[in-house]
Write a protein that holds these residues in place. Structure first.
Motif, PDB file in Angstrom:
ATOM      1  N   SER A 114      56.828  63.031  60.247  1.00  0.00           N
ATOM      2  CA  SER A 114      55.895  61.888  60.167  1.00  0.00           C
ATOM      3  C   SER A 114      54.792  61.894  59.807  1.00  0.00           C
ATOM      4  CB  SER A 114      55.912  61.282  61.721  1.00  0.00           C
ATOM      5  OG  SER A 114      55.087  60.053  61.880  1.00  0.00           O
ATOM      6  N   GLU A 153      51.112  57.435  61.187  1.00  0.00           N
ATOM      7  CA  GLU A 153      52.316  56.813  62.021  1.00  0.00           C
ATOM      8  C   GLU A 153      52.174  57.152  63.382  1.00  0.00           C
ATOM      9  OE1 GLU A 153      55.705  57.586  59.505  1.00  0.00           O
ATOM     10  OE2 GLU A 153      55.320  55.891  58.292  1.00  0.00           O
ATOM     11  N   ARG A 176      64.663  58.562  64.874  1.00  0.00           N
ATOM     12  CA  ARG A 176      63.298  57.584  64.764  1.00  0.00           C
ATOM     13  C   ARG A 176      63.833  56.414  64.385  1.00  0.00           C
ATOM     14  NH1 ARG A 176      58.287  58.275  60.653  1.00  0.00           N
ATOM     15  NH2 ARG A 176      56.842  57.106  61.919  1.00  0.00           N
ATOM     16  N   SER A 177      63.223  55.171  65.067  1.00  0.00           N
ATOM     17  CA  SER A 177      63.491  53.880  64.724  1.00  0.00           C
ATOM     18  C   SER A 177      62.799  53.445  63.471  1.00  0.00           C
ATOM     19  CB  SER A 177      63.055  52.936  66.079  1.00  0.00           C
ATOM     20  OG  SER A 177      63.032  51.392  65.501  1.00  0.00           O
ATOM     21  N   LYS A 178      63.454  52.787  62.455  1.00  0.00           N
ATOM     22  CA  LYS A 178      62.619  52.259  61.358  1.00  0.00           C
ATOM     23  C   LYS A 178      62.064  51.034  61.608  1.00  0.00           C
ATOM     24  CE  LYS A 178      66.389  54.223  58.269  1.00  0.00           C
ATOM     25  NZ  LYS A 178      67.510  53.833  57.278  1.00  0.00           N
ATOM     26  N   PRO A 220      58.240  52.488  64.408  1.00  0.00           N
ATOM     27  CA  PRO A 220      58.259  54.027  64.111  1.00  0.00           C
ATOM     28  C   PRO A 220      57.537  54.752  65.258  1.00  0.00           C
ATOM     29  CG  PRO A 220      57.295  52.735  62.155  1.00  0.00           C
ATOM     30  CD  PRO A 220      57.453  51.798  63.178  1.00  0.00           C
ATOM     31  N   LYS A 268      69.107  48.691  61.918  1.00  0.00           N
ATOM     32  CA  LYS A 268      67.854  48.189  60.998  1.00  0.00           C
ATOM     33  C   LYS A 268      66.711  47.314  61.617  1.00  0.00           C
ATOM     34  CE  LYS A 268      69.619  43.781  59.253  1.00  0.00           C
ATOM     35  NZ  LYS A 268      69.526  42.805  57.855  1.00  0.00           N
ATOM     36  N   PRO A 284      63.464  57.816  49.960  1.00  0.00           N
ATOM     37  CA  PRO A 284      63.591  56.319  50.105  1.00  0.00           C
ATOM     38  C   PRO A 284      63.984  55.439  48.950  1.00  0.00           C
ATOM     39  CG  PRO A 284      61.801  57.167  51.609  1.00  0.00           C
ATOM     40  CD  PRO A 284      62.500  58.377  50.538  1.00  0.00           C
TER      41      PRO A 284
END
Length: 342
Positions: free
Chosen positions: A27, A31, A82-84, A87, A127, A302
């Motif tokens: 991370s 963040e 981890r949640s997009k 974060p 998402k 990404p």
């Protein structure tokens, strides 16, 4: 014999840095909030499993910044996700089949789920950060509603532990409108129909049984199954950022390339066509790593230009993905050489 080791002296003791029972996550500094802004080093933070705890390390300074531990849980951490969408939210799977959602800023538990009978081996957020998919050694896949804090349903069909999960959802905001369908429905350049924002989407899964499956989450059943590897188990799944393709990885350094027909999945969701022979996954061939041990991780950059492959021999290989123009240029050069030799 010179005692060269005497010139070294003890500097620091770390105790357990990380355990091999789980994956690790990285991370950026900004963040994860810390009490002191001066602690930011620019190299980011690593979140790793350490038996029943999750540790947060400063990568550059080798400092332990925090630890997450549930005093009521003695099972080892087995997987991190981890949640997009948010974060700060992390999902942690444990060896007893439980799942806990952690708030990284407060280091406390948000939700605890219990639904698997054995070790959780794979986790994936959708998402929007509203659902969580979990897979375990019990071969079950469970879809969890994070808003209502309940399990929605199970998906059963694999015959061995789950090794990869990935939501395939439609995003109407990405891409520019190229044309319209005959019924007036807009079609975007990435092959996604604009009226499928609220559709549950699809789930791509892999298992140690060497199968890759696509599940329709709207109907809660499997719509397609393929043999993922030619030489045994499938250990990892990586999906490109634009969802146009994926890679499954197995033993002996084998990587299998797949293309994903998102346009076809959109048609299936809207029931535009009813052709059972249509395939949404297409085999595009194999790649082979330099390392011959099993592959335990595949990740895409990404921007989609690079991918990293992690092997059990503790080596990471970086691959650059060529553009269409580069591929056509290479093919033209090969054709020219063949003509000259002829």
């Amino acid at each position: 014999m010179v005692k060269s080791y005497l010139k070294y002296e003890h500097s620091k003791t770390f105790s357990l840095i990380a355990s091999s029972s789980s994956n690790a996550l990285w991370s950026a500094d900004e963040e994860i909030a810390q009490n002191s802004a001066s602690r930011k080093s620019g190299a980011g933070r690593a979140l790793v499993a350490a038996n029943e705890e999750v540790l947060c390390w400063d990568v550059k300074k080798s400092e332990l910044l925090g630890r997450w531990k549930d005093k009521n849980c003695t099972a080892a951490v087995s997987v991190l996700a981890r949640s997009k969408a948010d974060p700060d939210v992390y999902a942690v799977g444990y060896g007893d089949g439980s799942i806990r959602l952690w708030d990284s800023r407060l280091a406390n538990i948000i939700i605890t789920f219990n639904g698997h009978r054995s070790t959780v081996t794979s986790l994936a957020f959708d998402k929007n950060g509203e659902r969580l998919a979990s897979g375990a050694k019990d071969t079950d896949i469970i879809i969890w509603d994070l808003i209502a804090e309940v399990g929605l349903y199970r998906l059963r069909g694999h015959e061995n532990q789950i090794t990869g999960l990935q939501f395939l959802q439609f995003d109407a905001t990405s891409g520019q409108t190229d044309h319209e369908q005959a019924d007036g429905t807009e079609m975007h350049s990435n092959g996604v129909l604009s009226n499928l924002d609220d559709y549950p989407g699809f789930l791509l899964t892999t298992s140690k049984d060497a199968r890759i499956k696509i599940w329709n989450l709207g109907t809660q059943h499997c719509i397609e199954t393929h043999v993922a590897q030619s030489n045994g188990e499938c250990w990892s799944l990586g999906v490109s950022p634009d969802r146009s393709g994926c890679i499954t990885a197995g033993n002996e350094g084998e990587l299998k390339i797949w293309s994903i027909d998102m346009l076809g999945l959109g048609d299936a969701a809207r029931q535009i066509t009813d052709k059972p022979e249509r395939q949404y996954l297409q085999d595009r061939g194999f790649l082979y790593r330099q390392g011959k041990n099993r592959t335990i991780g595949v990740s895409f950059h990404p921007h989609g230009k690079y991918m990293a492959v992690h092997g059990a021999e503790k080596a990471v290989e970086l691959w650059r993905i060529r553009t269409d123009a580069e591929v056509q240029k290479t093919l033209a050069r090969k054709r020219k050489r063949r003509r000259e030799k002829a």
